[in-house]
Scaffold this motif. Structure first.
Motif, PDB file in Angstrom:
ATOM      1  N   ARG A 136       0.844  -1.192   0.000  1.00 43.91           N
ATOM      2  CA  ARG A 136       0.000   0.000   0.000  1.00 43.91           C
ATOM      3  C   ARG A 136       0.878   1.240   0.000  1.00 43.91           C
ATOM      4  O   ARG A 136       2.011   1.215   0.463  1.00 43.91           O
ATOM      5  CB  ARG A 136      -0.882  -0.002   1.256  1.00 43.91           C
ATOM      6  CG  ARG A 136      -1.980  -1.046   1.240  1.00 43.91           C
ATOM      7  CD  ARG A 136      -2.481  -1.336   2.640  1.00 43.91           C
ATOM      8  NE  ARG A 136      -1.490  -2.058   3.419  1.00 43.91           N
ATOM      9  CZ  ARG A 136      -1.439  -2.075   4.738  1.00 43.91           C
ATOM     10  NH1 ARG A 136      -2.312  -1.389   5.433  1.00 43.91           N
ATOM     11  NH2 ARG A 136      -0.506  -2.770   5.366  1.00 43.91           N
TER      12      ARG A 136
ATOM     13  N   ASP B 246      -3.655   4.198  -0.839  1.00 44.28           N
ATOM     14  CA  ASP B 246      -3.835   3.074  -1.758  1.00 44.28           C
ATOM     15  C   ASP B 246      -3.875   1.796  -0.930  1.00 44.28           C
ATOM     16  O   ASP B 246      -2.998   1.555  -0.101  1.00 44.28           O
ATOM     17  CB  ASP B 246      -2.657   3.069  -2.738  1.00 44.28           C
ATOM     18  CG  ASP B 246      -2.712   1.912  -3.710  1.00 44.28           C
ATOM     19  OD1 ASP B 246      -3.726   1.209  -3.717  1.00 44.28           O
ATOM     20  OD2 ASP B 246      -1.739   1.724  -4.453  1.00 44.28           O
ATOM     21  N   LEU B 247      -4.890   0.965  -1.144  1.00 43.80           N
ATOM     22  CA  LEU B 247      -5.044  -0.247  -0.339  1.00 43.80           C
ATOM     23  C   LEU B 247      -4.232  -1.421  -0.865  1.00 43.80           C
ATOM     24  O   LEU B 247      -4.250  -2.502  -0.264  1.00 43.80           O
ATOM     25  CB  LEU B 247      -6.527  -0.630  -0.250  1.00 43.80           C
ATOM     26  CG  LEU B 247      -7.431   0.401   0.424  1.00 43.80           C
ATOM     27  CD1 LEU B 247      -8.868  -0.105   0.481  1.00 43.80           C
ATOM     28  CD2 LEU B 247      -6.947   0.750   1.817  1.00 43.80           C
TER      29      LEU B 247
ATOM     30  N   VAL C 202      -6.442  -8.415   0.117  1.00 45.60           N
ATOM     31  CA  VAL C 202      -7.904  -8.423   0.265  1.00 45.60           C
ATOM     32  C   VAL C 202      -8.295  -9.441   1.342  1.00 45.60           C
ATOM     33  O   VAL C 202      -7.751 -10.547   1.397  1.00 45.60           O
ATOM     34  CB  VAL C 202      -8.618  -8.794  -1.058  1.00 45.60           C
ATOM     35  CG1 VAL C 202     -10.139  -8.787  -0.855  1.00 45.60           C
ATOM     36  CG2 VAL C 202      -8.233  -7.834  -2.177  1.00 45.60           C
TER      37      VAL C 202
ATOM     38  N   VAL D 229     -10.794  -0.324   8.223  1.00 45.45           N
ATOM     39  CA  VAL D 229     -11.211  -0.013   6.854  1.00 45.45           C
ATOM     40  C   VAL D 229     -11.138   1.496   6.622  1.00 45.45           C
ATOM     41  O   VAL D 229     -11.115   2.284   7.570  1.00 45.45           O
ATOM     42  CB  VAL D 229     -12.629  -0.537   6.570  1.00 45.45           C
ATOM     43  CG1 VAL D 229     -12.654  -2.060   6.635  1.00 45.45           C
ATOM     44  CG2 VAL D 229     -13.638   0.046   7.554  1.00 45.45           C
TER      45      VAL D 229
ATOM     46  N   GLU E   3      -5.201   0.780   6.846  1.00 46.50           N
ATOM     47  CA  GLU E   3      -6.487   0.525   6.209  1.00 46.50           C
ATOM     48  C   GLU E   3      -6.347  -0.633   5.227  1.00 46.50           C
ATOM     49  O   GLU E   3      -5.313  -0.761   4.552  1.00 46.50           O
ATOM     50  CB  GLU E   3      -6.990   1.774   5.469  1.00 46.50           C
ATOM     51  CG  GLU E   3      -7.294   2.931   6.409  1.00 46.50           C
ATOM     52  CD  GLU E   3      -7.689   4.193   5.670  1.00 46.50           C
ATOM     53  OE1 GLU E   3      -8.407   5.017   6.265  1.00 46.50           O
ATOM     54  OE2 GLU E   3      -7.278   4.367   4.509  1.00 46.50           O
ATOM     55  N   TYR E   4      -7.389  -1.448   5.144  1.00 47.17           N
ATOM     56  CA  TYR E   4      -7.333  -2.659   4.319  1.00 47.17           C
ATOM     57  C   TYR E   4      -8.610  -2.803   3.510  1.00 47.17           C
ATOM     58  O   TYR E   4      -9.674  -2.290   3.885  1.00 47.17           O
ATOM     59  CB  TYR E   4      -7.134  -3.894   5.201  1.00 47.17           C
ATOM     60  CG  TYR E   4      -5.860  -3.872   6.002  1.00 47.17           C
ATOM     61  CD1 TYR E   4      -4.703  -4.505   5.542  1.00 47.17           C
ATOM     62  CD2 TYR E   4      -5.796  -3.192   7.220  1.00 47.17           C
ATOM     63  CE1 TYR E   4      -3.533  -4.467   6.278  1.00 47.17           C
ATOM     64  CE2 TYR E   4      -4.625  -3.155   7.955  1.00 47.17           C
ATOM     65  CZ  TYR E   4      -3.491  -3.792   7.481  1.00 47.17           C
ATOM     66  OH  TYR E   4      -2.333  -3.743   8.200  1.00 47.17           O
ATOM     67  N   ASN E   5      -8.481  -3.535   2.420  1.00 49.41           N
ATOM     68  CA  ASN E   5      -9.622  -3.836   1.562  1.00 49.41           C
ATOM     69  C   ASN E   5     -10.333  -5.054   2.139  1.00 49.41           C
ATOM     70  O   ASN E   5      -9.909  -6.188   1.929  1.00 49.41           O
ATOM     71  CB  ASN E   5      -9.144  -4.101   0.131  1.00 49.41           C
ATOM     72  CG  ASN E   5     -10.292  -4.291  -0.843  1.00 49.41           C
ATOM     73  OD1 ASN E   5     -11.445  -4.411  -0.445  1.00 49.41           O
ATOM     74  ND2 ASN E   5      -9.971  -4.318  -2.123  1.00 49.41           N
TER      75      ASN E   5
ATOM     76  N   ARG F 240     -13.976  -7.069   2.466  1.00 52.47           N
ATOM     77  CA  ARG F 240     -15.256  -7.192   1.761  1.00 52.47           C
ATOM     78  C   ARG F 240     -16.145  -8.214   2.452  1.00 52.47           C
ATOM     79  O   ARG F 240     -15.661  -9.215   2.975  1.00 52.47           O
ATOM     80  CB  ARG F 240     -15.024  -7.610   0.305  1.00 52.47           C
ATOM     81  CG  ARG F 240     -14.181  -6.609  -0.482  1.00 52.47           C
ATOM     82  CD  ARG F 240     -13.845  -7.109  -1.883  1.00 52.47           C
ATOM     83  NE  ARG F 240     -13.109  -6.108  -2.635  1.00 52.47           N
ATOM     84  CZ  ARG F 240     -13.674  -5.154  -3.376  1.00 52.47           C
ATOM     85  NH1 ARG F 240     -14.996  -5.114  -3.500  1.00 52.47           N
ATOM     86  NH2 ARG F 240     -12.934  -4.271  -4.016  1.00 52.47           N
TER      87      ARG F 240
ATOM     88  N   GLN G   9     -17.244  -3.985  -0.592  1.00 44.44           N
ATOM     89  CA  GLN G   9     -16.201  -3.431   0.256  1.00 44.44           C
ATOM     90  C   GLN G   9     -16.802  -2.675   1.436  1.00 44.44           C
ATOM     91  O   GLN G   9     -17.829  -1.990   1.315  1.00 44.44           O
ATOM     92  CB  GLN G   9     -15.288  -2.493  -0.538  1.00 44.44           C
ATOM     93  CG  GLN G   9     -14.075  -2.029   0.263  1.00 44.44           C
ATOM     94  CD  GLN G   9     -13.083  -1.234  -0.571  1.00 44.44           C
ATOM     95  OE1 GLN G   9     -13.257  -1.097  -1.782  1.00 44.44           O
ATOM     96  NE2 GLN G   9     -12.059  -0.705   0.058  1.00 44.44           N
TER      97      GLN G   9
END
Length: 558
Positions: free
Chosen positions: A49, A57-58, A62, A221, A246-248, A250, A255
């Motif tokens: 990131r 930018d993540l 994921v 997030v 911060e992370y992606n 879902r 998301q």
């Protein structure tokens, strides 16, 4: 050397007895997944990131959560490092013996992975390391675990912790195939217990939103894009060199974002966030212990409970510590416990010595925690307390001014429609209007005084915004004082005769409206009768009751 044995109950304490809220399992497994994404970025397995961008930018990491209520199934999977086949059994088989580093990794005790056993019949871990063609599997039989723990507790058969683990856990491997990701770690909760419906968000099919709302503030997030002040928060963190992890993440393909917004429902109507305020907590050596932001509003009243962003939340590595009201007790002044409900915002704990406890409900007790609490209480009680209390005082003044304007408008409508049925009623309403005018004037003077010498600059900003609201009302109610003038004696010397003529014409207007088909004599009689009836009602009951009765009579006679 003596040999020490751990009974079966140690397993129960690490699973069934560990957490009160079953949804905590998501936090534990997400926490572990995020640690592995960090490692995957360090090893070059995933593109890292870029925290230096305006909006971070993540990267490629994921975390996917899949829920299937009909099948009683939940899966949490990441595309991070996975675990090497040769290390899989030793890493997952070791309980409370993690190789993670306290202060660097989000999780470090090595006990969180077992938490899912309390809520399903079978818990399965599956993994593949990048470049390997082997998939490793650890399957845990939760039913067998509970049976053996119950046997030990009821003295049916004595079992040690090792006995339970050996009986309930099975390791296996298989060849990777085309359906397997190149590197991953997966947790599966199979056959979720009927009593743990909250893991799916509730019993209703559309309750997934409740689970999403929970994860929105618990998980690490990003802020949702329509929260326009997120760039200011990122900028402040950048100045402190305090990265917001911060992370992606879902859920069922969607998301998750922190659901902060700028329009809030309060106990006194809508309130709007018009900016963010920051404060940094520093140690004696000027090192950063923590920092916070909160939304600047008019603090009209406590934010409604159904506003999920309500409260100042405590975070470490951007994962929530405790609940949404964990910081409530930092407000220690008398009758200030509800203070946390007036705010939205976050407190980020930064010191490596602030160590979350095993349940992640708060921090372990040590000198760093005590110092942090002292600084929080000082700011909460000597700054935030006065901000929301002055906001409440300002709102009380605004209500008095608005009440006067409403009274003016109401008085004007009654004058125009001839709704005053007796001279006494007219005088009473006129006196009430004058009383509200005096209250409004006092309220204006109080606002001016606070604007000149409020407790903080934020108080002054709030007053400026609220005064602009009043000025708009002032413009729409220009010459408001003249609305009460018809009741005064005329300048032609006729005195009460002019009042009497005006009152009679208004009574005529009212009777003509209510009885359009009545003859002239009938209208005269009706006018005199209604006048007496309404006068008796007004003298016999309070203002509110008489108004309701008269209104109902009018409606019935139309």
């Amino acid at each position: 050397m003596a040999e020490y044995a751990f009974g079966a109950n140690i397993i129960e304490n690490l699973t069934t007895g560990m957490y009160q809220d079953s949804k905590v399992i998501y936090r534990e497994y997400i926490q572990n997944a995020c640690d592995q994404i960090d490692k995957a970025e360090q090893l070059g397995i995933l593109q890292p990131r870029n925290p230096d961008r305006k909006y971070p930018d993540l990267g490629q990491g994921v975390v996917n959560i899949w829920t299937k209520p009909d099948e009683r199934y939940i899966m949490i999977e990441d595309n991070a490092t996975g675990i090497k086949a040769e290390e899989f059994q030793s890493k997952l088989g070791d309980i409370a013996n993690s190789d993670k580093v306290m202060g660097e990794d989000k999780g470090f005790r090595g006990i969180g992975r077992l938490c899912g056993l309390a809520y399903c019949k079978r818990l399965v871990f599956t993994s593949r390391w990048a470049g390997e063609d082997v998939v490793s599997i650890m399957s845990c039989d939760a039913l067998k675990m509970r049976k053996m723990i119950n046997e030990a507790n009821t003295r049916v058969q004595k079992h040690s912790a090792n006995d339970v683990l050996d009986a309930m856990i099975e390791f296996s491997t298989r060849a990777a195939d085309k359906t397997d990701k190149e590197h991953f770690f997966r947790v599966e909760l199979i056959d979720i217990n009927d009593e743990n419906e909250e893991l799916f968000g509730g019993k209703d099919e559309d309750n997934l939103e409740q689970l999403t709302d929970y994860l929105s503030f618990v998980a690490p997030v990003p802020y949702q894009a329509n929260f326009i002040y997120r760039s200011e928060i990122y900028d402040h963190a950048g100045k402190l060199n305090a990265r917001i992890d911060e992370y992606n993440i879902r859920i069922n393909g969607e998301q998750i974002f922190k659901k902060y917004k700028t329009h809030l429902k309060t106990g006194n109507g809508q309130d709007d966030v018009f900016g963010v305020e920051f404060y940094d907590f520093l140690a004696a050596d000027e090192s950063l212990i923590g920092w916070m932001w909160f939304g600047k509003t008019s603090f009209k009243a406590a934010i409604k409970e159904d506003e999920i962003s309500r409260g100042l939340r405590l975070r470490k590595e951007n994962i929530q510590i405790g609940e949404d009201d964990t910081l409530r007790d930092m407000f220690t002044r008398e009758l200030s416990k509800r203070g946390n409900n007036y705010f939205i915002g976050e407190v980020f704990a930064m010191s490596r010595e602030l160590i979350p406890n095993s349940q992640r409900s708060y921090f372990n007790e040590n000198p760093a925690r005590i110092d942090f609490e002292h600084k929080l209480k000082d700011y909460f009680n000597n700054t935030l307390y006065y901000i929301y209390h002055e906001g409440s005082d300002i709102n009380s003044s605004i209500k008095k001014i608005n009440s006067y304007h409403d009274k003016v408008s109401d008085f004007k409508v009654k004058e125009a429609q001839g709704s005053f049925l007796t001279k006494e009623e007219h005088e009473r309403e006129e006196n009430d209007l004058k009383r509200k005018e005096l209250e409004a004037e006092k309220a204006r003077k109080l606002l001016e005084k606070k604007r000149e010498g409020g407790h903080s600059k934020l108080t002054q900003q709030i007053i400026e915004r609220r005064i602009k609201e009043i000025e708009k009302i002032d413009v729409s109610n220009a010459n408001a004082k003249s609305f009460a003038e018809p009741s005064k004696e005329s300048d032609d010397g006729s005195g009460g005769e002019s009042d009497q003529t005006t009152h009679k014409s208004k009574k005529k207007f009212l009777v003509d409206t209510m009885f359009p088909r009545a003859s002239r004599n009938e209208r005269k009689l009706l006018s005199e009768t209604l006048d007496k009836i309404f006068a008796i009602i007004q003298k016999s009951t309070d203002k509110k009751t008489s108004a309701n009765l008269i209104s109902k009579i009018k409606e019935e006679l139309k």
